[in-house]
Motif scaffolding. Structure first.
Motif, PDB file in Angstrom:
ATOM      1  N   GLY A 185      20.476  -5.580 -12.522  1.00 23.64           N
ATOM      2  CA  GLY A 185      21.660  -5.280 -11.726  1.00 23.64           C
ATOM      3  C   GLY A 185      22.136  -6.562 -11.065  1.00 23.64           C
ATOM      4  O   GLY A 185      21.325  -7.328 -10.555  1.00 23.64           O
ATOM      5  N   TRP A 238      19.221  -2.543  -5.722  1.00 22.97           N
ATOM      6  CA  TRP A 238      19.700  -1.495  -6.608  1.00 22.97           C
ATOM      7  C   TRP A 238      18.494  -0.779  -7.195  1.00 22.97           C
ATOM      8  O   TRP A 238      17.355  -1.146  -6.944  1.00 22.97           O
ATOM      9  CB  TRP A 238      20.602  -2.081  -7.698  1.00 22.97           C
ATOM     10  CG  TRP A 238      19.897  -3.078  -8.578  1.00 22.97           C
ATOM     11  CD1 TRP A 238      19.627  -4.379  -8.291  1.00 22.97           C
ATOM     12  CD2 TRP A 238      19.335  -2.828  -9.859  1.00 22.97           C
ATOM     13  NE1 TRP A 238      18.940  -4.964  -9.313  1.00 22.97           N
ATOM     14  CE2 TRP A 238      18.743  -4.028 -10.290  1.00 22.97           C
ATOM     15  CE3 TRP A 238      19.271  -1.713 -10.680  1.00 22.97           C
ATOM     16  CZ2 TRP A 238      18.093  -4.139 -11.525  1.00 22.97           C
ATOM     17  CZ3 TRP A 238      18.631  -1.840 -11.911  1.00 22.97           C
ATOM     18  CH2 TRP A 238      18.061  -3.040 -12.311  1.00 22.97           C
ATOM     19  N   PRO A 268      27.038   1.118  -7.161  1.00 24.45           N
ATOM     20  CA  PRO A 268      26.997  -0.182  -6.494  1.00 24.45           C
ATOM     21  C   PRO A 268      27.623  -0.230  -5.107  1.00 24.45           C
ATOM     22  O   PRO A 268      27.434  -1.189  -4.386  1.00 24.45           O
ATOM     23  CB  PRO A 268      27.772  -1.079  -7.445  1.00 24.45           C
ATOM     24  CG  PRO A 268      28.713  -0.165  -8.133  1.00 24.45           C
ATOM     25  CD  PRO A 268      27.994   1.151  -8.253  1.00 24.45           C
ATOM     26  N   TYR A 317      25.265  -6.319  -6.518  1.00 25.43           N
ATOM     27  CA  TYR A 317      25.322  -5.075  -5.759  1.00 25.43           C
ATOM     28  C   TYR A 317      25.617  -5.407  -4.296  1.00 25.43           C
ATOM     29  O   TYR A 317      25.052  -6.347  -3.735  1.00 25.43           O
ATOM     30  CB  TYR A 317      24.009  -4.301  -5.888  1.00 25.43           C
ATOM     31  CG  TYR A 317      24.013  -3.337  -7.041  1.00 25.43           C
ATOM     32  CD1 TYR A 317      24.041  -1.970  -6.823  1.00 25.43           C
ATOM     33  CD2 TYR A 317      24.006  -3.783  -8.354  1.00 25.43           C
ATOM     34  CE1 TYR A 317      24.063  -1.072  -7.871  1.00 25.43           C
ATOM     35  CE2 TYR A 317      24.031  -2.901  -9.416  1.00 25.43           C
ATOM     36  CZ  TYR A 317      24.058  -1.548  -9.165  1.00 25.43           C
ATOM     37  OH  TYR A 317      24.081  -0.662 -10.211  1.00 25.43           O
ATOM     38  N   ASN A 355      19.013  -8.055  -6.541  1.00 27.89           N
ATOM     39  CA  ASN A 355      20.117  -8.491  -7.389  1.00 27.89           C
ATOM     40  C   ASN A 355      19.654  -9.584  -8.347  1.00 27.89           C
ATOM     41  O   ASN A 355      18.818 -10.415  -7.988  1.00 27.89           O
ATOM     42  CB  ASN A 355      21.260  -9.053  -6.532  1.00 27.89           C
ATOM     43  CG  ASN A 355      22.239  -7.993  -6.113  1.00 27.89           C
ATOM     44  OD1 ASN A 355      22.475  -7.022  -6.814  1.00 27.89           O
ATOM     45  ND2 ASN A 355      22.836  -8.174  -4.945  1.00 27.89           N
TER      46      ASN A 355
END
Length: 169
Positions: free
Chosen positions: A142, A150, A79, A145, A26
């Motif tokens: 990302g 991710w 997600p 998540y 993340n």
């Protein structure tokens, strides 16, 4: 004759992703692996001046100085729910016109992901002045998540891609 030939056949790149990536943390920027230099629809020549380096670098090296239009659309994994996850698309340049960027990468679109039937994605569209030898890379981030990690997604109709074309000097 060479000048006219160059203007008719200006440098360009069409590249896309066929193998998904995973395990990104993340809030981290990651280079999206565009492993195929060709047109998606017709498998046209994707790199007429051999500026693309696939593999671990995944970057385009400018073959001639000038203004380049860079466009990329990149897709992330779903997600999970509930979610406040976001996908952000951008470009990373080594230098631009001999100058080091103040912040890197340049990011352009942040889209909040959903658990709907379409993969979350982001688009980056930019105009860069690149000297010969300067590089540009597609980047994706990302955030938030649920799983903490991710990746990118490759499905029918959804492949991350990047296009680049020399516009003028």
């Amino acid at each position: 004759a060479n000048d006219i030939g160059f203007l008719v056949n200006r440098p360009y790149l069409m590249a896309y992703q066929t193998q998904a990536q995973s395990g990104f943390a993340n809030n981290s920027w990651n280079t999206v692996t565009m492993d195929t230099a060709a047109g998606i629809a017709h498998s046209d020549v994707g790199d007429n001046y051999s500026g693309w380096t696939a593999g671990s670098n995944n970057l385009y090296t400018a073959q001639a100085a000038g203004w380049y239009l860079a466009v990329s659309e990149m897709f992330g994994t779903y997600p999970g729910t509930p979610t406040t996850a976001a996908i952000t698309a951008g470009f990373n340049t080594s230098t631009s016109g001999g100058r080091t960027p103040a912040a890197s990468p340049d990011w352009y679109q942040e889209m909040f992901a959903s658990s709907a039937s379409f993969p979350p994605g982001g688009t980056a569209v930019a105009l860069y002045y690149l000297n010969a030898g300067e590089t540009i890379q597609p980047q994706l981030q990302g955030q938030s998540y649920v799983s903490g990690t991710w990746g990118t997604q490759v499905t029918t109709g959804f492949s991350s891609h990047m296009e680049l074309v020399w516009i003028s000097e």
